[in-house]
Design a protein around this motif. Structure first.
Motif, PDB file in Angstrom:
ATOM      1  N   ILE A  75     -15.726  76.867  27.067  1.00 46.25           N
ATOM      2  CA  ILE A  75     -14.839  76.371  27.720  1.00 46.25           C
ATOM      3  C   ILE A  75     -14.408  74.952  26.210  1.00 46.25           C
ATOM      4  O   ILE A  75     -13.556  74.566  25.839  1.00 46.25           O
ATOM      5  CB  ILE A  75     -14.518  75.395  28.416  1.00 46.25           C
ATOM      6  N   THR A  76     -15.522  74.173  26.263  1.00 45.66           N
ATOM      7  CA  THR A  76     -15.822  72.649  25.321  1.00 45.66           C
ATOM      8  C   THR A  76     -15.521  72.896  24.209  1.00 45.66           C
ATOM      9  O   THR A  76     -14.416  72.197  23.544  1.00 45.66           O
ATOM     10  CB  THR A  76     -16.519  72.371  25.090  1.00 45.66           C
ATOM     11  N   GLU A  77     -15.469  74.455  23.152  1.00 46.76           N
ATOM     12  CA  GLU A  77     -15.255  74.755  21.842  1.00 46.76           C
ATOM     13  C   GLU A  77     -14.225  75.227  21.994  1.00 46.76           C
ATOM     14  O   GLU A  77     -13.783  74.713  20.291  1.00 46.76           O
ATOM     15  CB  GLU A  77     -17.143  75.382  21.362  1.00 46.76           C
ATOM     16  N   ARG A 122     -10.562  82.068  36.181  1.00 46.72           N
ATOM     17  CA  ARG A 122     -10.467  81.412  38.185  1.00 46.72           C
ATOM     18  C   ARG A 122     -11.913  80.978  39.003  1.00 46.72           C
ATOM     19  O   ARG A 122     -12.121  80.609  39.926  1.00 46.72           O
ATOM     20  CB  ARG A 122     -10.142  83.374  38.348  1.00 46.72           C
ATOM     21  N   TYR A 123     -13.203  81.510  37.874  1.00 51.51           N
ATOM     22  CA  TYR A 123     -14.213  81.527  38.555  1.00 51.51           C
ATOM     23  C   TYR A 123     -14.349  79.462  38.573  1.00 51.51           C
ATOM     24  O   TYR A 123     -14.861  79.587  38.640  1.00 51.51           O
ATOM     25  CB  TYR A 123     -14.914  81.772  37.321  1.00 51.51           C
ATOM     26  N   ALA A 124     -13.822  79.365  36.659  1.00 46.44           N
ATOM     27  CA  ALA A 124     -14.401  77.779  36.175  1.00 46.44           C
ATOM     28  C   ALA A 124     -13.670  76.719  37.501  1.00 46.44           C
ATOM     29  O   ALA A 124     -14.399  75.857  37.800  1.00 46.44           O
ATOM     30  CB  ALA A 124     -14.054  77.865  34.846  1.00 46.44           C
ATOM     31  N   GLU A 125     -12.141  77.149  37.456  1.00 44.73           N
ATOM     32  CA  GLU A 125     -11.779  76.462  38.838  1.00 44.73           C
ATOM     33  C   GLU A 125     -12.638  76.067  40.160  1.00 44.73           C
ATOM     34  O   GLU A 125     -12.618  75.204  40.483  1.00 44.73           O
ATOM     35  CB  GLU A 125     -10.376  77.368  39.210  1.00 44.73           C
ATOM     36  N   ALA A 134     -22.173  69.590  39.300  1.00 45.11           N
ATOM     37  CA  ALA A 134     -22.781  70.474  39.156  1.00 45.11           C
ATOM     38  C   ALA A 134     -21.974  70.829  37.060  1.00 45.11           C
ATOM     39  O   ALA A 134     -20.609  69.497  37.001  1.00 45.11           O
ATOM     40  CB  ALA A 134     -22.608  72.143  39.141  1.00 45.11           C
ATOM     41  N   PRO A 135     -23.189  70.898  36.411  1.00 39.36           N
ATOM     42  CA  PRO A 135     -22.834  70.380  34.830  1.00 39.36           C
ATOM     43  C   PRO A 135     -21.275  71.118  34.247  1.00 39.36           C
ATOM     44  O   PRO A 135     -20.673  70.380  33.649  1.00 39.36           O
ATOM     45  CB  PRO A 135     -23.993  70.914  33.869  1.00 39.36           C
ATOM     46  N   LEU A 136     -21.373  72.065  35.480  1.00 37.14           N
ATOM     47  CA  LEU A 136     -19.715  72.772  34.973  1.00 37.14           C
ATOM     48  C   LEU A 136     -18.335  71.827  34.966  1.00 37.14           C
ATOM     49  O   LEU A 136     -17.721  71.758  34.143  1.00 37.14           O
ATOM     50  CB  LEU A 136     -19.918  74.545  35.333  1.00 37.14           C
ATOM     51  N   ALA A 137     -18.807  71.364  36.214  1.00 40.13           N
ATOM     52  CA  ALA A 137     -17.015  71.179  36.768  1.00 40.13           C
ATOM     53  C   ALA A 137     -17.544  70.046  35.935  1.00 40.13           C
ATOM     54  O   ALA A 137     -16.611  69.231  36.353  1.00 40.13           O
ATOM     55  CB  ALA A 137     -17.557  70.130  38.652  1.00 40.13           C
ATOM     56  N   CYS A 138     -18.592  68.795  36.145  1.00 40.43           N
ATOM     57  CA  CYS A 138     -18.734  67.657  34.734  1.00 40.43           C
ATOM     58  C   CYS A 138     -17.891  67.892  33.345  1.00 40.43           C
ATOM     59  O   CYS A 138     -16.991  67.208  33.420  1.00 40.43           O
ATOM     60  CB  CYS A 138     -19.676  67.305  34.892  1.00 40.43           C
ATOM     61  N   GLU A 139     -18.512  68.923  32.872  1.00 40.88           N
ATOM     62  CA  GLU A 139     -17.818  69.476  31.712  1.00 40.88           C
ATOM     63  C   GLU A 139     -16.145  69.460  31.765  1.00 40.88           C
ATOM     64  O   GLU A 139     -15.308  69.624  31.491  1.00 40.88           O
ATOM     65  CB  GLU A 139     -18.624  70.657  31.361  1.00 40.88           C
ATOM     66  N   VAL A 143     -12.831  68.192  30.211  1.00 37.63           N
ATOM     67  CA  VAL A 143     -11.517  69.424  29.196  1.00 37.63           C
ATOM     68  C   VAL A 143     -10.463  68.579  29.501  1.00 37.63           C
ATOM     69  O   VAL A 143      -9.578  68.665  28.781  1.00 37.63           O
ATOM     70  CB  VAL A 143     -12.201  70.275  29.295  1.00 37.63           C
ATOM     71  N   GLU A 144     -10.592  68.048  30.808  1.00 33.86           N
ATOM     72  CA  GLU A 144      -9.089  67.793  31.457  1.00 33.86           C
ATOM     73  C   GLU A 144      -8.647  66.487  31.077  1.00 33.86           C
ATOM     74  O   GLU A 144      -7.830  66.422  31.062  1.00 33.86           O
ATOM     75  CB  GLU A 144      -9.341  67.884  33.332  1.00 33.86           C
ATOM     76  N   ASP A 145      -9.939  65.238  30.655  1.00 37.18           N
ATOM     77  CA  ASP A 145      -9.613  64.243  29.975  1.00 37.18           C
ATOM     78  C   ASP A 145      -8.906  64.767  28.480  1.00 37.18           C
ATOM     79  O   ASP A 145      -7.910  63.961  28.436  1.00 37.18           O
ATOM     80  CB  ASP A 145     -10.512  63.356  30.560  1.00 37.18           C
ATOM     81  N   SER A 146      -9.785  65.455  28.281  1.00 40.91           N
ATOM     82  CA  SER A 146      -9.517  65.266  26.869  1.00 40.91           C
ATOM     83  C   SER A 146      -8.100  66.611  26.959  1.00 40.91           C
ATOM     84  O   SER A 146      -7.050  65.715  25.260  1.00 40.91           O
ATOM     85  CB  SER A 146     -10.128  66.495  26.065  1.00 40.91           C
TER      86      SER A 146
END
Length: 232
Positions: A75-77, A122-125, A134-139, A143-146
């Motif tokens: 997601i991030t990259e 869907r999994y990420a949401e 969790a780290p995934l939710a924080c990341e 991503v949404e802010d970006s």
């Protein structure tokens, strides 16, 4: 001083080792992307990802820790690359502004699905909602802010004029249309049969009346850009 091509230079053993590690990392991400799309994240094991790249499972763990670590990297990259491409597009003034807005946001949708398939999103949401600390939710929030910043930058060149006569804040307007787009994107990723063309029509149906309420009719009909500042 290191000599180019020497043992410690970028062309030496260290540089070759780094390139191999980077290539292996990319291979793991690409294999995971395909397996996640085919089987879902819960249906994919780290051993299967390792087997697809012909490495040992501990190697995959060493690179990413767990499946959420792989997902965060995807997601991030992916969003970093997509944002770079997104911002390179010149602003359009050859059509009405509602169409411009629909194009900007559906471009985001398409590039998001290029990063990972619908099952992954869907999994990420769901994971971000279930485990907000969790780290995934924080990341995911980063991503949404970006994304919001990217949308603000896409709107900033326009000399937007509002029906109210007040000043147009690109960040506020990006948030307004993001909030209208987000349910459409959620519907897109939840329906495996929904195409990007259908999604575009859904976004346009939401955006057009909203844009009509917000923007001055002349600007809405023929958007213009802010004048370039005079050189000092």
């Amino acid at each position: 001083m290191a000599v180019a091509g020497g043992k410690n230079g970028t062309g030496g053993e260290g540089g070759l080792r780094d390139r191999k590690k980077l290539r292996r990392r990319e291979d793991i991400l690409n294999a995971a992307r395909l397996l996640f799309a085919e089987r879902g994240i819960d249906g994919t094991t780290m051993a299967e990802i390792a087997a697809a790249v012909q490495v040992s499972p501990p190697t995959v763990f060493n690179y990413f820790g767990n499946k959420d670590g792989i997902l965060i990297a995807l997601i991030t990259e992916g969003t970093r690359t997509a944002r770079t491409v997104h911002l390179q597009k010149p602003p359009r003034t050859d059509t009405d502004f509602a169409t411009v807005l629909t194009g900007i946001f559906t471009d985001v949708s398409g590039r998001t699905l290029d990063i990972a398939g619908k099952r992954v999103w869907r999994y990420a949401e769901a994971a971000a909602i279930r485990h907000p600390a969790a780290p995934l939710a924080c990341e995911y929030r980063i991503v949404e802010d970006s994304l919001h910043l990217s949308l603000t930058e896409r709107l900033a060149p326009y000399d937007m004029r509002l029906r109210s006569g007040g000043p147009a804040d690109p960040a506020q307007l990006a948030q307004v249309f993001y909030d209208a787009w987000n349910p459409c994107f959620f519907a897109l990723i939840c329906d495996d049969g929904c195409t990007l063309d259908q999604h575009r029509a859904d976004v346009d149906a939401r955006f057009r009346p909203l844009a009509g309420m917000i923007f001055e009719p002349g600007f809405l009909r023929q958007p213009v850009l802010k004048p370039n500042p005079e050189p000092s």
